[in-house]
Design a protein around this motif. Structure first.
Motif, PDB file in Angstrom:
ATOM      1  N   CYS A   1     -42.896  75.609  30.208  1.00 46.13           N
ATOM      2  CA  CYS A   1     -42.946  77.004  30.552  1.00 46.13           C
ATOM      3  C   CYS A   1     -44.441  77.503  30.460  1.00 46.13           C
ATOM      4  O   CYS A   1     -45.062  78.108  31.491  1.00 46.13           O
TER       5      CYS A   1
ATOM      6  N   GLN B   1     -42.596  84.426  21.573  1.00 48.96           N
ATOM      7  CA  GLN B   1     -41.329  84.121  21.633  1.00 48.96           C
ATOM      8  C   GLN B   1     -40.885  82.943  20.569  1.00 48.96           C
ATOM      9  O   GLN B   1     -39.821  82.962  19.875  1.00 48.96           O
TER      10      GLN B   1
ATOM     11  N   TRP C   1     -43.712  79.428  38.008  1.00 49.36           N
ATOM     12  CA  TRP C   1     -43.392  79.852  36.752  1.00 49.36           C
ATOM     13  C   TRP C   1     -42.087  80.676  36.582  1.00 49.36           C
ATOM     14  O   TRP C   1     -41.368  80.460  35.587  1.00 49.36           O
ATOM     15  N   ALA C   2     -41.879  81.357  37.417  1.00 49.80           N
ATOM     16  CA  ALA C   2     -40.502  82.312  37.347  1.00 49.80           C
ATOM     17  C   ALA C   2     -39.327  81.171  37.077  1.00 49.80           C
ATOM     18  O   ALA C   2     -38.501  81.598  36.544  1.00 49.80           O
TER      19      ALA C   2
ATOM     20  N   CYS D   1     -54.949  78.404  30.032  1.00 48.26           N
ATOM     21  CA  CYS D   1     -54.721  79.757  30.804  1.00 48.26           C
ATOM     22  C   CYS D   1     -55.674  80.904  30.305  1.00 48.26           C
ATOM     23  O   CYS D   1     -55.850  81.493  31.299  1.00 48.26           O
TER      24      CYS D   1
ATOM     25  N   PHE E   1     -39.191  79.850  33.767  1.00 45.52           N
ATOM     26  CA  PHE E   1     -38.541  80.995  32.640  1.00 45.52           C
ATOM     27  C   PHE E   1     -37.031  81.096  32.843  1.00 45.52           C
ATOM     28  O   PHE E   1     -36.324  81.026  32.018  1.00 45.52           O
TER      29      PHE E   1
ATOM     30  N   GLN F   1     -50.891  82.874  34.719  1.00 45.52           N
ATOM     31  CA  GLN F   1     -49.883  84.109  34.200  1.00 45.52           C
ATOM     32  C   GLN F   1     -50.241  84.057  32.600  1.00 45.52           C
ATOM     33  O   GLN F   1     -49.205  83.834  31.696  1.00 45.52           O
TER      34      GLN F   1
ATOM     35  N   CYS G   1     -47.246  78.772  33.337  1.00 43.26           N
ATOM     36  CA  CYS G   1     -47.858  79.851  33.224  1.00 43.26           C
ATOM     37  C   CYS G   1     -49.271  79.707  33.287  1.00 43.26           C
ATOM     38  O   CYS G   1     -49.987  80.310  34.198  1.00 43.26           O
TER      39      CYS G   1
ATOM     40  N   ASN H   1     -50.736  86.480  30.493  1.00 44.46           N
ATOM     41  CA  ASN H   1     -49.774  87.535  29.831  1.00 44.46           C
ATOM     42  C   ASN H   1     -48.503  86.927  29.464  1.00 44.46           C
ATOM     43  O   ASN H   1     -47.971  86.963  28.546  1.00 44.46           O
ATOM     44  N   LYS H   2     -48.086  86.274  30.211  1.00 44.20           N
ATOM     45  CA  LYS H   2     -46.488  85.592  30.261  1.00 44.20           C
ATOM     46  C   LYS H   2     -46.796  84.438  29.136  1.00 44.20           C
ATOM     47  O   LYS H   2     -45.795  84.240  28.519  1.00 44.20           O
TER      48      LYS H   2
ATOM     49  N   GLY I   1     -46.803  85.771  25.847  1.00 45.74           N
ATOM     50  CA  GLY I   1     -45.415  86.408  25.473  1.00 45.74           C
ATOM     51  C   GLY I   1     -44.532  85.094  25.120  1.00 45.74           C
ATOM     52  O   GLY I   1     -43.831  85.516  24.106  1.00 45.74           O
ATOM     53  N   LEU I   2     -44.658  83.850  25.942  1.00 44.74           N
ATOM     54  CA  LEU I   2     -43.729  82.614  25.347  1.00 44.74           C
ATOM     55  C   LEU I   2     -44.341  82.108  23.810  1.00 44.74           C
ATOM     56  O   LEU I   2     -43.465  82.068  23.085  1.00 44.74           O
TER      57      LEU I   2
END
Length: 140
Positions: free
Chosen positions: A90, A109, A65-66, A128, A69, A99, A94, A101-102, A105-106
């Motif tokens: 992405c 965004q 996942w990182a 998720c 990103f 993930q 996650c 919370n990520k 966040g996406l």
């Protein structure tokens, strides 16, 4: 095949790179896909949104996942605007790696950048959240 093209002095283009990156993605070879993306940057071949979507998907399939990103940031560095397909890849990355919370966040965004989430985005977010037993967030 890319090596054969080099040997024959055939110049690569975005289509041949995208095909090779896609093959790596389908073969669960995320690291090779990213190496090809780096090779594109070193050559005079400019990656496009499709390239980044495929590379991001390769990262998701590789449970990275990182790295997915990182594709968003690379797109911005290349003066490309991330699209819903890249964000979906992405968010999927996650969801695979739990993930949540990520992923949320996406979504935030995306809204800030006026990129409209689609059914794929929402399905990945629900997946998720449900994996984390966050049913309240899944219902929002």
């Amino acid at each position: 095949f890319l090596a054969d093209m080099r040997d024959a002095e055939v110049r690569h283009n975005v289509v041949t790179y995208n095909a090779a990156i896609h093959a790596c993605s389908e073969g669960q070879q995320w690291a090779k896909a990213l190496r090809l993306l780096l090779e594109m940057h070193r050559s005079e071949c400019q990656p496009d949104a499709v390239t980044f979507t495929i590379a991001t998907s390769a990262c998701a399939k590789g449970r990275r996942w990182a790295k997915a990103f990182d594709m968003l940031e690379l797109m911005k560095q290349d003066s490309l605007r991330p699209n819903v397909a890249v964000y979906n890849a992405c968010v999927h990355a996650c969801s695979v790696e739990e993930q949540w919370n990520k992923a949320i966040g996406l979504l935030e965004q995306m809204w800030r950048q006026v990129i409209r989430p689609d059914v794929i985005t929402h399905n990945s977010l629900i997946q998720c959240c449900s994996a984390e037993r966050l049913w309240q967030q899944a219902l929002q």
